[in-house]
Design an enzyme around this catalytic site. Structure first.
Site, mmCIF file in Angstrom:
data_model
loop_
_atom_site.group_PDB
_atom_site.id
_atom_site.type_symbol
_atom_site.label_atom_id
_atom_site.label_comp_id
_atom_site.label_asym_id
_atom_site.label_seq_id
_atom_site.Cartn_x
_atom_site.Cartn_y
_atom_site.Cartn_z
ATOM 1 N N ASP A 1 0.573 -1.193 -0.044
ATOM 2 C CA ASP A 1 0.121 -0.031 0.047
ATOM 3 C C ASP A 1 0.925 1.058 0.129
ATOM 4 O O ASP A 1 1.703 1.383 0.934
ATOM 5 C CB ASP A 1 -0.854 0.005 1.085
ATOM 6 C CG ASP A 1 -1.845 0.836 1.246
ATOM 7 O OD1 ASP A 1 -3.045 0.879 2.044
ATOM 8 O OD2 ASP A 1 -1.610 2.197 0.627
ATOM 9 N N ASP B 1 -3.964 2.399 -5.037
ATOM 10 C CA ASP B 1 -2.412 2.351 -4.714
ATOM 11 C C ASP B 1 -2.067 1.065 -3.850
ATOM 12 O O ASP B 1 -1.119 1.157 -3.068
ATOM 13 C CB ASP B 1 -2.297 3.809 -3.625
ATOM 14 C CG ASP B 1 -2.835 3.515 -2.415
ATOM 15 O OD1 ASP B 1 -3.672 2.855 -2.218
ATOM 16 O OD2 ASP B 1 -2.261 3.943 -1.347
ATOM 17 N N GLU B 2 -2.803 0.212 -4.116
ATOM 18 C CA GLU B 2 -2.731 -1.136 -3.474
ATOM 19 C C GLU B 2 -2.435 -2.368 -4.616
ATOM 20 O O GLU B 2 -3.094 -2.486 -5.456
ATOM 21 C CB GLU B 2 -3.752 -1.273 -2.398
ATOM 22 C CG GLU B 2 -4.114 -0.579 -1.465
ATOM 23 C CD GLU B 2 -5.182 -1.037 -0.654
ATOM 24 O OE1 GLU B 2 -5.476 -2.198 -0.283
ATOM 25 O OE2 GLU B 2 -6.302 -0.059 -0.270
HETATM 26 P P1 TTP Z 1 -5.367 4.952 1.058
HETATM 27 O O1 TTP Z 1 -4.101 3.990 0.745
HETATM 28 O O2 TTP Z 1 -6.378 4.405 2.010
HETATM 29 O O3 TTP Z 1 -4.540 6.181 1.891
HETATM 30 P P2 TTP Z 1 -3.390 6.888 1.670
HETATM 31 O O4 TTP Z 1 -2.181 6.197 0.521
HETATM 32 O O5 TTP Z 1 -3.559 8.425 1.152
HETATM 33 O O6 TTP Z 1 -2.493 6.967 3.017
HETATM 34 P P3 TTP Z 1 -2.057 5.651 3.864
HETATM 35 O O7 TTP Z 1 -0.485 6.225 3.801
HETATM 36 O O8 TTP Z 1 -2.645 5.472 4.950
HETATM 37 O O9 TTP Z 1 -2.055 4.441 2.879
HETATM 38 O O10 TTP Z 1 -5.827 5.555 -0.189
HETATM 39 C C1 TTP Z 1 -5.115 5.737 -1.369
HETATM 40 C C2 TTP Z 1 -5.626 6.883 -2.176
HETATM 41 O O11 TTP Z 1 -6.961 6.866 -2.196
HETATM 42 C C3 TTP Z 1 -5.544 8.304 -1.389
HETATM 43 O O12 TTP Z 1 -4.083 8.924 -1.530
HETATM 44 C C4 TTP Z 1 -6.556 8.935 -1.744
HETATM 45 C C5 TTP Z 1 -7.822 8.296 -2.304
HETATM 46 N N1 TTP Z 1 -8.855 8.170 -1.197
HETATM 47 C C6 TTP Z 1 -9.874 9.048 -1.337
HETATM 48 O O13 TTP Z 1 -9.767 9.738 -2.315
HETATM 49 N N2 TTP Z 1 -10.819 8.894 -0.418
HETATM 50 C C7 TTP Z 1 -10.513 8.266 0.647
HETATM 51 O O14 TTP Z 1 -11.697 8.479 1.546
HETATM 52 C C8 TTP Z 1 -9.676 7.355 0.756
HETATM 53 C C9 TTP Z 1 -9.441 6.437 2.012
HETATM 54 C C10 TTP Z 1 -8.470 7.468 -0.004
HETATM 55 MG MG MG Z 2 -2.065 4.212 0.872
#
Ligand code: TTP
Ligand code: MG
Length: 360
Positions: free
Chosen positions: A15, A113-114
């Site tokens: 992730d 992003d995963e």
């Molecule tokens: P995530 O992987 O949930 O969050 P992140 O990568 O920003 O942070 P982390 O370090 O905790 O992994 O989500 C990936 C992308 O998806 C995030 O950058 C933006 C988008 N996203 C949204 O647009 N709305 C949301 O509610 C979430 C959770 C994510």
């Molecule tokens: Mg993320």
């Protein structure tokens, strides 16, 4: 409770860290060390819409994904506020995914992003797996200047929980024999598909941690929660037989309509939106797939085009999930003084329905 019928596997879940803001920071080094928030325009605290994500500096102020942008402004008015540049994020995402694909026997992208990687034949044991995970992290850092967190485990469930365990820039390896010990103290919310409502229902019967769940009577769980109860019980023991699935050729299903005459009439727009939802839904059923992401596209007169998507916390094939999500996503674009020329809906993040049933 060991699952002896499960073939030994080594699965990675990766992730990206604070993905949208990390990409923005990479492009603009002057943001380094400052709180950065990607989301709706805050308009000095009067803005509508939500935070998409924020970097870890902003999280120190309590800002979170999904929070109203007006609340973020209250918590951290000095942050750098940016509107999303989805094309850039999608491009970077596909570059990252290309790197990952080369490392794995089987590869499954999950959201922007995963990804899950089946590394069973690439790593003979968890020691080798750890070396490979470090190599992946290094390669993404060198080639994309971005950090990520990786979880390594015997299945997708454990790998996913592990990647979230030490963020940002984490690496958590959970060997088969340590799975139950690793899961035990964590909140049931960490299990896939345990949302806020289920969490509340579980709390009512005294279940808070995964350990509580693992020691509960499985027949009572099934009585209370149906199939989901059985699934939760198995998950609490770290059992998940779902395969890392290479995606088929269909990446999304979409429909769009250009109005005969540009219109600012919300009723007309929402009626057409519902009709498009139904058409997309018919296609979803005929392809026998489930989806997680719904995106709408709105083009105003003069061709100013917006796309906005939402990834649901579950996979679904229900019409009401398309309809409700599409309506909610469209709502902020319905303005009495802005005529709409075109509207469209897309569902993506697709999973084959048949395979989905074999989750446990
Ligand atoms: P995530 O992987 O949930 O969050 P992140 O990568 O920003 O942070 P982390 O370090 O905790 O992994 O989500 C990936 C992308 O998806 C995030 O950058 C933006 C988008 N996203 C949204 O647009 N709305 C949301 O509610 C979430 C959770 C994510
Ligand atoms: Mg993320």
């Amino acid at each position: 409770m060991r699952d002896m019928s499960e073939k030994r596997r080594i699965i990675f879940h990766l992730d990206m860290d604070h993905f949208y803001t990390a990409v923005e920071e990479r492009e603009r080094p002057e943001y380094a060390g400052k709180p950065v928030i990607v989301g709706a325009d805050p308009k000095e605290g009067k803005g509508r819409g939500v935070v998409h994500t924020c970097n870890y500096e902003a999280r120190k102020f309590g800002v979170r994904s999904g929070m109203p942008i007006s609340k973020a402004w209250k918590l951290c008015p000095t942050a750098i506020y940016l509107q999303p540049n989805f094309e850039l994020y999608i491009q970077v995402s596909s570059e990252v995914m290309t790197i990952l694909r080369n490392f794995a026997d089987k590869f499954e992208q999950w959201g922007i992003d995963e990804a899950f990687l089946d590394m069973t034949s690439r790593a003979k044991d968890y020691g080798e797996a750890e070396v490979l995970a470090r190599q992946i992290k290094r390669e993404i850092l060198e080639r994309e200047r971005l950090t990520c967190s990786i979880g390594v485990g015997p299945n997708k469930l454990v790998a996913k929980i592990a990647s979230d365990f030490q963020k940002p820039n984490g690496l958590t390896v959970v060997r088969e024999e340590d799975v139950e010990k690793f899961l035990a103290p964590l909140s049931v919310r960490k299990l896939l598909w345990v949302g806020r409502k289920t969490e509340q229902k579980l709390a009512e019967i005294g279940i808070k941690t995964i350990d509580d769940l693992a020691h509960y009577d499985p027949t009572v769980l099934t009585e209370n929660f149906g199939m989901m109860g059985t699934q939760m019980y198995l998950m609490a023991h770290g059992i998940d037989r779902s395969e890392v699935q290479e995606r088929g050729e269909i990446k999304s299903i979409s429909r769009e309509t250009t109005f005969e005459e540009d219109t600012a009439d919300a009723t007309i727009v929402l009626n057409v939106l519902d009709k498009l939802s139904e058409e997309v839904h018919e296609e979803v059923l005929s392809q026998n797939i489930h989806f997680r992401t719904v995106t709408v596209k709105i083009r105003y007169e003069h061709f100013e085009t917006h796309t906005r998507g939402k990834t649901l916390p579950f996979v679904t094939d229900r019409l009401q999930d398309i309809k409700r999500t599409a309506r909610a996503l469209t709502q902020p674009y319905l303005k009495p003084d802005r005529k709409i020329r075109l509207i469209g809906i897309r569902v993506s993040n697709l999973v084959s329905a048949k395979k989905q049933k074999t989750l446990v």
